[in-house]
Every structure is written in C-alpha cells, then in structure tokens.
Design a protein around this motif. Structure first.
Motif, PDB file in Angstrom:
ATOM      1  N   PHE A  13      79.940  16.854  10.513  1.00 43.91           N
ATOM      2  CA  PHE A  13      79.799  17.351  11.884  1.00 43.91           C
ATOM      3  C   PHE A  13      80.564  18.679  11.990  1.00 43.91           C
ATOM      4  O   PHE A  13      81.791  18.689  11.905  1.00 43.91           O
ATOM      5  N   ASN A  14      79.824  19.761  12.079  1.00 42.30           N
ATOM      6  CA  ASN A  14      80.425  21.105  12.139  1.00 42.30           C
ATOM      7  C   ASN A  14      81.347  21.380  10.956  1.00 42.30           C
ATOM      8  O   ASN A  14      82.537  21.652  11.125  1.00 42.30           O
ATOM      9  N   GLU A  15      80.813  21.289   9.760  1.00 44.94           N
ATOM     10  CA  GLU A  15      81.610  21.517   8.551  1.00 44.94           C
ATOM     11  C   GLU A  15      80.986  22.634   7.704  1.00 44.94           C
ATOM     12  O   GLU A  15      81.108  22.642   6.481  1.00 44.94           O
ATOM     13  N   ASN A  16      80.315  23.568   8.360  1.00 46.62           N
ATOM     14  CA  ASN A  16      79.577  24.639   7.681  1.00 46.62           C
ATOM     15  C   ASN A  16      80.321  25.238   6.478  1.00 46.62           C
ATOM     16  O   ASN A  16      79.775  25.341   5.371  1.00 46.62           O
ATOM     17  N   GLU A  17      81.579  25.610   6.696  1.00 49.29           N
ATOM     18  CA  GLU A  17      82.287  26.369   5.644  1.00 49.29           C
ATOM     19  C   GLU A  17      82.588  25.551   4.391  1.00 49.29           C
ATOM     20  O   GLU A  17      82.804  26.113   3.323  1.00 49.29           O
ATOM     21  N   SER A  18      82.611  24.216   4.520  1.00 48.31           N
ATOM     22  CA  SER A  18      82.975  23.392   3.352  1.00 48.31           C
ATOM     23  C   SER A  18      81.776  23.022   2.486  1.00 48.31           C
ATOM     24  O   SER A  18      81.944  22.643   1.325  1.00 48.31           O
ATOM     25  N   LEU A  19      80.573  23.117   3.074  1.00 44.86           N
ATOM     26  CA  LEU A  19      79.439  22.436   2.442  1.00 44.86           C
ATOM     27  C   LEU A  19      79.066  22.968   1.056  1.00 44.86           C
ATOM     28  O   LEU A  19      78.771  22.185   0.150  1.00 44.86           O
ATOM     29  N   ARG A  35      75.887  11.508 -15.594  1.00 44.88           N
ATOM     30  CA  ARG A  35      75.307  10.329 -14.947  1.00 44.88           C
ATOM     31  C   ARG A  35      74.389  10.777 -13.818  1.00 44.88           C
ATOM     32  O   ARG A  35      74.617  11.819 -13.211  1.00 44.88           O
ATOM     33  N   PRO A  36      73.346   9.981 -13.495  1.00 44.75           N
ATOM     34  CA  PRO A  36      72.450  10.369 -12.399  1.00 44.75           C
ATOM     35  C   PRO A  36      73.086  10.119 -11.030  1.00 44.75           C
ATOM     36  O   PRO A  36      73.819   9.142 -10.856  1.00 44.75           O
ATOM     37  N   PHE A  37      72.797  11.007 -10.098  1.00 43.92           N
ATOM     38  CA  PHE A  37      73.319  10.817  -8.733  1.00 43.92           C
ATOM     39  C   PHE A  37      72.355  11.422  -7.730  1.00 43.92           C
ATOM     40  O   PHE A  37      71.509  12.256  -8.077  1.00 43.92           O
ATOM     41  N   GLU A  38      72.479  10.966  -6.495  1.00 41.71           N
ATOM     42  CA  GLU A  38      71.782  11.632  -5.386  1.00 41.71           C
ATOM     43  C   GLU A  38      72.846  11.927  -4.339  1.00 41.71           C
ATOM     44  O   GLU A  38      73.819  11.175  -4.197  1.00 41.71           O
ATOM     45  N   LEU A  39      72.672  13.043  -3.666  1.00 41.69           N
ATOM     46  CA  LEU A  39      73.650  13.442  -2.649  1.00 41.69           C
ATOM     47  C   LEU A  39      72.947  13.420  -1.298  1.00 41.69           C
ATOM     48  O   LEU A  39      71.926  14.095  -1.105  1.00 41.69           O
ATOM     49  N   ILE A  40      73.482  12.607  -0.384  1.00 47.93           N
ATOM     50  CA  ILE A  40      72.867  12.502   0.947  1.00 47.93           C
ATOM     51  C   ILE A  40      73.867  13.026   1.968  1.00 47.93           C
ATOM     52  O   ILE A  40      74.952  12.443   2.130  1.00 47.93           O
ATOM     53  N   ILE A  41      73.529  14.123   2.595  1.00 54.73           N
ATOM     54  CA  ILE A  41      74.437  14.661   3.617  1.00 54.73           C
ATOM     55  C   ILE A  41      73.785  14.443   4.981  1.00 54.73           C
ATOM     56  O   ILE A  41      72.628  14.818   5.200  1.00 54.73           O
ATOM     57  N   VAL A  42      74.529  13.795   5.868  1.00 54.59           N
ATOM     58  CA  VAL A  42      73.989  13.529   7.205  1.00 54.59           C
ATOM     59  C   VAL A  42      74.664  14.471   8.189  1.00 54.59           C
ATOM     60  O   VAL A  42      75.867  14.363   8.443  1.00 54.59           O
ATOM     61  N   SER A  46      75.456  18.926  14.225  1.00 54.30           N
ATOM     62  CA  SER A  46      76.339  20.108  14.202  1.00 54.30           C
ATOM     63  C   SER A  46      75.757  21.251  15.022  1.00 54.30           C
ATOM     64  O   SER A  46      74.536  21.395  15.150  1.00 54.30           O
ATOM     65  N   THR A  47      76.664  22.095  15.531  1.00 52.32           N
ATOM     66  CA  THR A  47      76.214  23.265  16.296  1.00 52.32           C
ATOM     67  C   THR A  47      76.763  24.549  15.664  1.00 52.32           C
ATOM     68  O   THR A  47      76.722  25.604  16.267  1.00 52.32           O
ATOM     69  N   ASP A  48      77.303  24.442  14.447  1.00 54.02           N
ATOM     70  CA  ASP A  48      77.929  25.620  13.820  1.00 54.02           C
ATOM     71  C   ASP A  48      77.095  26.174  12.659  1.00 54.02           C
ATOM     72  O   ASP A  48      77.607  26.898  11.820  1.00 54.02           O
ATOM     73  N   GLY A  49      75.828  25.780  12.607  1.00 52.74           N
ATOM     74  CA  GLY A  49      74.957  26.293  11.537  1.00 52.74           C
ATOM     75  C   GLY A  49      75.032  25.475  10.255  1.00 52.74           C
ATOM     76  O   GLY A  49      74.517  25.890   9.219  1.00 52.74           O
ATOM     77  N   SER A  50      75.661  24.299  10.324  1.00 53.99           N
ATOM     78  CA  SER A  50      75.748  23.453   9.119  1.00 53.99           C
ATOM     79  C   SER A  50      74.363  23.116   8.571  1.00 53.99           C
ATOM     80  O   SER A  50      74.135  23.137   7.369  1.00 53.99           O
ATOM     81  N   PHE A  51      73.439  22.796   9.496  1.00 50.02           N
ATOM     82  CA  PHE A  51      72.119  22.365   9.023  1.00 50.02           C
ATOM     83  C   PHE A  51      71.398  23.508   8.298  1.00 50.02           C
ATOM     84  O   PHE A  51      70.808  23.293   7.230  1.00 50.02           O
ATOM     85  N   GLU A  52      71.484  24.712   8.851  1.00 46.50           N
ATOM     86  CA  GLU A  52      70.833  25.875   8.216  1.00 46.50           C
ATOM     87  C   GLU A  52      71.450  26.095   6.836  1.00 46.50           C
ATOM     88  O   GLU A  52      70.750  26.381   5.867  1.00 46.50           O
ATOM     89  N   LYS A  53      72.775  25.909   6.729  1.00 47.20           N
ATOM     90  CA  LYS A  53      73.439  26.056   5.429  1.00 47.20           C
ATOM     91  C   LYS A  53      72.887  24.998   4.460  1.00 47.20           C
ATOM     92  O   LYS A  53      72.572  25.287   3.311  1.00 47.20           O
ATOM     93  N   LEU A  54      72.747  23.769   4.965  1.00 46.78           N
ATOM     94  CA  LEU A  54      72.252  22.688   4.097  1.00 46.78           C
ATOM     95  C   LEU A  54      70.806  22.952   3.664  1.00 46.78           C
ATOM     96  O   LEU A  54      70.443  22.685   2.510  1.00 46.78           O
TER      97      LEU A  54
END
Ligand code: UDP
Ligand code: MG
Length: 318
Positions: A13-19, A35-42, A46-54
């Motif tokens: 939630f609003n963690e743009n700079e860390s992602l 090893r195999p992995f999947e990364l799920i970020i929910v 957010s209102t700080d552009g986190s989604f656009e970064k993701l």
C-alpha cells in the motif's frame, strides 16, 4: 532435483519506491537457490503510482503477478487475495517496505522442509522506534498469556506456510496480526526462526501506534476459540469468577461499612450490582451459544478436526 513451487506474497500500500529493489532482490535469492518461484504483489489501493510501477516491472519479471484492489482494504484482505491466487506448495509473505530482507527466504524454506506447516519470522534486532517495539512487546505478552502461544513475534510480516495451511486460512478485518494464534489453535505444526530486520527505507508506516482494534481482535478471537467447543462450560466458569469477586466485594463492604464515606458506599454498591449482573448474565449467554453450537457442530464441522486418516486396504467384506 525437482523443487516445489514457492509463492512469495507481498501486500503493498503506497510502497512505490521499494518495489523495484524488492523484485530484484527476491529474484536474486531464487536465482541463487535455483528454485522455481512466483511473486504475487497485491496493490492494496495505492495512490502513489505503485500500480503503474508494478505494471512496468511485470515486463521484466515473467513470474510476477500483480493484483490491485479498487481501494484500500487493509493488509489482511490483501494477503488473502495473494493466498487465493497462489499455486505454490509453499507460500511466504513479506512486507513490501524492505523491512523484511528477502535474503532471509532460504531460512524459512529450510524450516518448512523440516516438516513444519507454519513458520513465523522473529525479529531479534528490530529496527523500529522504541515506542513501537514496546507496544509490540505488550501485545505479544498479552497474546502469549491468553493463548499460551510459544511464538514470540506474532506480528512479524515474514511468515511461511505449506499449501494446506494457507489455503485453509481465512482472514478478515485486521486478523493478519493474529495469524500464528489462528494457525496454532487449529493444531498445525508451528515453528519460529530468527530473521534480520531493517529500518524502513522509504515512505512511512501505514499503522498508527495505538492499535486498540488489535485488542478488540484478541478479545473476539479468544472468545471464538475458547468457546467454540463448549461455550456453556466456558461462560459458567467465567461467571463463577465474577461471582467470587462479587462475594469478596460484599465481604469488604460489610467489614468496612460503618467507616465508609457516602461516595465510597455508592461505588461499592455500584460494583456489587455490576458484578452480580455480569455473573447472572454470562451463563445465559453461554447457554445461547451452546444452542447455536449444537447447530453448527455437525458432520462437516467435525471433519475439519481430523488431521489424517489411515484407510487400510485390507478391509474384509462381511
Ligand atoms: N499494507 C497494506 N495495506 C494496508 C496497510 C499496510 O497492504 O492497508 C502493507 C504495507 O504496504 C506493508 C505491510 O502491509 O507492505 C506492512 O505495513 P507497514 O510496514 O506500514 O507496517 P509496520 O511495519 O509499520 O507494522
Ligand atoms: Mg513495515
């Protein structure tokens, strides 16, 4: 050797700079482990552009899945979206703010591979401010006293689960703070490992210092867990405790009666009435819950209590 898939679940939630750093460090850890992995970020609204970064990161990380809530719904629901989406035999939750260093992932995996079904991270050298650490200590103490829980750092963001456990978990409200209590109460095999902890590098904490709702959750959960099987017994025992308190108050009142001021007499009478009222009310409440329990403790509910079943093939027909 074929390793099982690991799902890394990150509520953000609003963690743009860390992602960006988070994705790259998680990938490096798994490249090293091979090893195999999947990364799920929910993205929890957010209102700080986190989604656009993701969105832009998704083109560099083929095993990254991004889910976005319409608006902010809290960490518990963000975690649940991740658990619903995950396909891994193991799942690990990590906070998005880099306070949980991804380099600790192998420690949690090793513990799961020893046969534990749930592994909790324990931040020994916690890098939060003193007030936050103090409140957390009190919270952990209350929990260990009420629930007799061996896990020491209940609200650590680092947690690892087998598929059976994370697909069973059903969090609402702010119950993410009590995940170890819920899992331990069910009877899953739990463990705790020490993990490093870092100062928040970017942004600020999303939680206020005084989390009175956390206390309400403890009360709700303790009532739900302890009264689940025999509510009438439980509430009669609690009522008896209040009845004893009422008797002690009465004895004090009679002994000190003459020397008491009018205000003290009123206070004594009020306490006595309150204690007697509570000790009369609780058995009725327990009886009501007992009737309720008799409806929901059916065949399906009982099945939930069974961990394993051995079905011998050597049965003989009669
Ligand atoms: N978080 C979230 N939704 C919220 C609040 C927090 O997804 O409504 C995420 C947040 O982005 C972080 C994690 O939950 O990844 C823990 O939050 P935070 O670091 O603020 O908690 P603290 O470490 O201060 O207890
Ligand atoms: Mg944090």
């Amino acid at each position: 050797m074929d390793y099982p898939l690991v799902s890394i679940i990150v509520p953000a939630f609003n963690e743009n700079e860390s992602l960006e750093e988070l994705c790259s460090r998680i990938k490096s850890v798994f490249d090293e482990l091979n090893r195999p992995f999947e990364l799920i970020i929910v993205d929890d609204g957010s209102t700080d552009g986190s989604f656009e970064k993701l969105e832009s990161l998704a083109s560099n990380y083929p095993n990254l899945t991004v889910l976005r809530h319409y608006k902010n719904h809290g960490k518990s629901l963000a975690l649940m979206q991740g658990f619903d989406e995950a396909k891994g035999e193991f799942a690990i939750t990590i906070d998005a703010d880099l306070q949980d260093p991804p380099e600790e992932i192998p420690k949690l995996l090793q513990e799961l591979e020893k046969g534990y079904e749930f592994v909790n991270g324990r931040r020994l050298d916690r890098k939060d401010e003193f007030k936050k650490r103090f409140i957390s200590k009190v919270f952990n103490l209350i929990i260990s006293l009420i629930f007799n829980l061996k896990i020491k750092d209940v609200n650590c963001g680092y947690k690892a689960f087998t598929k059976k456990v994370y697909k069973w978990l059903d969090l609402r409200g702010d119950l993410h703070r009590l995940i170890p209590v819920i899992i331990n109460h069910k009877g899953f095999k739990c463990s705790e490992v020490e993990v490093n902890h870092q100062k928040r590098k970017f942004g600020k904490s999303k939680y206020k210092l005084i989390r009175y709702r956390g206390l309400l959750d403890i009360i709700a959960l303790s009532t739900a867990t302890t009264t689940q099987i025999r509510p009438f017994h439980f509430f009669c025992e609690v009522a008896f405790f209040f009845f004893v308190l009422a008797c002690i108050t009465l004895v004090f009142f009679i002994t000190l009666g003459e020397g008491l001021s009018v205000v003290s007499k009123i206070l004594f009478c009020f306490s006595l009435a309150w204690l007697m009222g509570i000790s009369t009310f609780l058995p009725f409440w327990g009886y009501f819950l007992e009737i309720n329990a008799s409806y929901h403790q059916g065949r399906e509910w009982r099945k939930n209590l069974i961990e394993k079943k051995i079905d011998s093939d050597l049965k003989t027909d009669h």
